[in-house]
Design an enzyme around this catalytic site. Structure first.
Site, short mmCIF file in Angstrom:
data_model
loop_
_atom_site.label_atom_id
_atom_site.label_comp_id
_atom_site.label_asym_id
_atom_site.label_seq_id
_atom_site.Cartn_x
_atom_site.Cartn_y
_atom_site.Cartn_z
N ASN A 76 0.83 -1.12 0.04
CA ASN A 76 -0.14 -0.08 -0.09
C ASN A 76 0.84 1.43 0.01
OD1 ASN A 76 -1.61 1.76 0.64
ND2 ASN A 76 -2.34 1.22 2.50
N LYS A 80 0.09 4.16 -0.41
CA LYS A 80 -0.58 5.50 0.12
C LYS A 80 -0.18 6.71 -0.82
CE LYS A 80 -0.39 3.17 4.80
NZ LYS A 80 -0.32 3.27 6.00
N HIS A 120 -9.69 1.07 4.66
CA HIS A 120 -8.33 1.20 5.50
C HIS A 120 -8.69 2.36 6.58
CE1 HIS A 120 -4.28 2.47 6.40
NE2 HIS A 120 -3.95 1.35 5.89
N GLU A 127 -7.08 4.73 7.77
CA GLU A 127 -6.89 5.92 7.47
C GLU A 127 -8.14 6.49 6.71
OE1 GLU A 127 -3.01 5.43 5.67
OE2 GLU A 127 -2.23 5.25 7.65
N GLU A 156 -5.51 -4.77 10.60
CA GLU A 156 -4.53 -3.98 10.89
C GLU A 156 -5.02 -3.33 12.10
OE1 GLU A 156 -2.31 -3.06 6.82
OE2 GLU A 156 -4.17 -1.55 7.21
N GLY A 187 2.17 2.29 10.92
CA GLY A 187 3.30 3.47 10.65
C GLY A 187 3.89 3.59 11.90
N SER A 246 3.27 -2.19 10.44
CA SER A 246 4.32 -2.15 10.69
C SER A 246 5.32 -3.50 10.30
CB SER A 246 4.76 -1.84 12.17
OG SER A 246 4.49 -0.52 12.43
#
Ligand code: PGA
Length: 251
Positions: free
Chosen positions: A12, A14, A100, A102, A169, A175, A213
């Site tokens: 991904n 991003k 996701h 985010e 996730e 991250g 991560s």
């Protein structure tokens, strides 16, 4: 991971990279794969929408699949700035990430919206990668499993089968360089695996990815956890050698 579907390692990217960066990254991955032969997994990259067409050219004939990072739930219409599943398919995408964390956090996407996007993706022949995961507060409160199962039931469209992919996730692991213990990953993946037959057909063939991560240093042990059928990789997918090392970590 003793048995089960062939793992999927998904990158991904991003909101990173201009077209030239994306082409260089894709070209490096193709070269690594051609140099050492196909790994024991399916490989997928999800570039920013602006680079998908360029990456499609770089990946042509490589065996590396292409995906979008999000889609709208309608095929077309008055939705300024959005991208529909047929548009992604038209560029050569086979997958699309939906839900996701985010997107859930920054764009207010709830389970109903994620489910509609996943259904629309399937209707256009794309495989949706449906993301679920608890926040740090939910993990600390001991509610990670019920939270994830709730998101799963709310986000997986009716009639789903082995064309869908689930990505677990934990929000706090994305991250951050922090990952759950292998025991915690195993617990959540087992819970998802146990629930899937209630909400989808051919549940045994549905891949459940871990994301958050993942890097070359932890990939071997994470990918060996029961019911972990691959990884959704953010930061490390921007470095070709790291992403390739994760692909090679598949059992
Ligand atoms: P990360 O991101 O690997 O950088 O933690 C994973 C993701 O957001 O899919």
């Amino acid at each position: 991971m003793a048995t089960g579907p062939i793992p999927l390692i998904a990158g991904n990217w991003k909101m990173n990279g201009l077209r030239a960066d994306a082409e260089a990254l894709a070209t490096s991955l193709v070269a690594l794969r051609e140099g050492s032969g196909a790994p024991a997994c399916d490989m997928l990259v999800c570039p920013p929408a602006t680079a998908i067409a360029a990456v499609a050219d770089s990946l042509a004939g490589s065996g590396i699949a292409l995906g979008g990072q999000d889609c709208h739930f309608e095929k077309s219409g008055a939705h300024t700035g959005d991208i529909s599943p047929p548009m992604l398919a038209d560029l050569g995408c086979a997958y699309v990430i939906v839900g996701h964390s985010e997107r859930r956090a920054n764009h207010g996407e709830d389970d109903g919206r994620v489910r509609a996007k996943a259904a629309a993706a399937r209707a256009s022949g794309l495989r949706p990668i449906i993301c679920v995961g608890e926040t740090a507060a939910e993990r600390d409160a001991g509610t990670a499993v019920p939270v994830v199962l709730g998101q799963l039931s709310g986000s997986v469209p009716e009639g789903s089968a082995s064309d869908i992919v689930i990505a677990y996730e934990p929000v706090w692991a994305i991250g951050t360089g922090r990952t759950p213990t292998l025991k915690d990953i195993a617990e959540v993946h087992a819970a998802i695996h146990g629930r899937l037959p209630d909400i989808a057909d051919k549940a045994g063939s549905i891949r459940i990815l871990y994301g958050g991560s993942v890097n070359p240093g932890n990939a071997v042990e994470i990918l060996a956890v029961p019911h972990v059928n691959g990884a959704l990789v953010g930061g490390a997918s921007l470095k070709p050698d790291d992403f390739w090392a994760i692909c090679q970590a598949c059992p």
